[in-house]
Design a protein around this motif. Structure first.
Motif, PDB file in Angstrom:
ATOM      1  N   ALA A 175       0.836  -1.203   0.000  1.00 56.44           N
ATOM      2  CA  ALA A 175       0.000   0.000   0.000  1.00 56.44           C
ATOM      3  C   ALA A 175       0.872   1.255   0.000  1.00 56.44           C
ATOM      4  O   ALA A 175       0.567   2.230  -0.690  1.00 56.44           O
ATOM      5  N   GLU A 176       1.966   1.232   0.763  1.00 61.40           N
ATOM      6  CA  GLU A 176       2.892   2.372   0.774  1.00 61.40           C
ATOM      7  C   GLU A 176       3.564   2.551  -0.581  1.00 61.40           C
ATOM      8  O   GLU A 176       3.736   3.664  -1.060  1.00 61.40           O
ATOM      9  N   ARG A 177       3.956   1.439  -1.205  1.00 64.98           N
ATOM     10  CA  ARG A 177       4.562   1.519  -2.545  1.00 64.98           C
ATOM     11  C   ARG A 177       3.578   2.088  -3.554  1.00 64.98           C
ATOM     12  O   ARG A 177       3.942   2.873  -4.422  1.00 64.98           O
ATOM     13  N   ASP A 178       2.320   1.677  -3.461  1.00 63.06           N
ATOM     14  CA  ASP A 178       1.304   2.142  -4.402  1.00 63.06           C
ATOM     15  C   ASP A 178       1.056   3.642  -4.276  1.00 63.06           C
ATOM     16  O   ASP A 178       0.730   4.299  -5.264  1.00 63.06           O
ATOM     17  N   LYS A 179       1.196   4.190  -3.080  1.00 60.73           N
ATOM     18  CA  LYS A 179       1.013   5.630  -2.886  1.00 60.73           C
ATOM     19  C   LYS A 179       2.086   6.426  -3.619  1.00 60.73           C
ATOM     20  O   LYS A 179       1.851   7.554  -4.037  1.00 60.73           O
ATOM     21  N   ALA A 180       3.267   5.842  -3.777  1.00 59.51           N
ATOM     22  CA  ALA A 180       4.387   6.558  -4.383  1.00 59.51           C
ATOM     23  C   ALA A 180       4.361   6.528  -5.913  1.00 59.51           C
ATOM     24  O   ALA A 180       5.115   7.238  -6.554  1.00 59.51           O
ATOM     25  N   VAL A 181       3.461   5.738  -6.504  1.00 59.87           N
ATOM     26  CA  VAL A 181       3.406   5.636  -7.967  1.00 59.87           C
ATOM     27  C   VAL A 181       2.819   6.914  -8.542  1.00 59.87           C
ATOM     28  O   VAL A 181       1.780   7.387  -8.105  1.00 59.87           O
ATOM     29  N   ARG A 182       3.511   7.469  -9.521  1.00 62.92           N
ATOM     30  CA  ARG A 182       3.041   8.686 -10.199  1.00 62.92           C
ATOM     31  C   ARG A 182       2.636   8.326 -11.621  1.00 62.92           C
ATOM     32  O   ARG A 182       3.330   7.592 -12.309  1.00 62.92           O
ATOM     33  N   HIS A 183       1.516   8.861 -12.051  1.00 58.89           N
ATOM     34  CA  HIS A 183       1.049   8.642 -13.413  1.00 58.89           C
ATOM     35  C   HIS A 183       1.055   9.970 -14.155  1.00 58.89           C
ATOM     36  O   HIS A 183       0.775  11.009 -13.582  1.00 58.89           O
ATOM     37  N   SER A 184       1.361   9.895 -15.418  1.00 63.17           N
ATOM     38  CA  SER A 184       1.346  11.096 -16.238  1.00 63.17           C
ATOM     39  C   SER A 184      -0.094  11.557 -16.410  1.00 63.17           C
ATOM     40  O   SER A 184      -0.986  10.770 -16.688  1.00 63.17           O
ATOM     41  N   ALA A 185      -0.326  12.839 -16.266  1.00 59.75           N
ATOM     42  CA  ALA A 185      -1.659  13.396 -16.440  1.00 59.75           C
ATOM     43  C   ALA A 185      -1.870  13.874 -17.870  1.00 59.75           C
ATOM     44  O   ALA A 185      -2.902  14.430 -18.196  1.00 59.75           O
ATOM     45  N   ILE A 186      -0.893  13.631 -18.722  1.00 61.60           N
ATOM     46  CA  ILE A 186      -0.983  14.104 -20.098  1.00 61.60           C
ATOM     47  C   ILE A 186      -1.285  12.943 -21.020  1.00 61.60           C
ATOM     48  O   ILE A 186      -0.577  11.944 -21.029  1.00 61.60           O
TER      49      ILE A 186
END
Length: 87
Positions: free
Chosen positions: A65-76
């Motif tokens: 769950a902590e690892r998943d919080k750190a995932v960033r997705h491109s908003a473009i």
């Protein structure tokens, strides 16, 4: 319905390609192989039901769950960018 310089179905093709890319990325990031008995991050035992449900799991639920919080997705959405279509 086509708009401007696009052919019929071009927008749907862009949507389909975006979904296919997301599915391919998710499959590539999904663990596989033998599961660990202890979490790689905290060392706590991984419950047997979690190991059975997800092959190749390496972390406990809390650490994942902590690892998943750190995932960033491109908003473009580069495929659907209006700027690229206007050039």
């Amino acid at each position: 319905m086509a708009g401007g310089w696009t052919r019929d179905g071009a927008v749907q093709d862009q949507i389909d390609d975006t979904v296919k890319d997301a599915v391919a990325l998710a499959r590539a990031l999904t663990p596989h192989g033998p599961s660990a008995e202890d979490c790689d991050d905290c060392g706590e035992p991984i419950p047997p039901k979690r190991r059975a449900a997800l092959a190749g799991v390496r972390t406990c639920i809390a650490c994942q769950a902590e690892r998943d919080k750190a995932v960033r997705h491109s908003a473009i959405n580069r495929r659907g960018s209006k700027d690229s279509q206007l050039r």
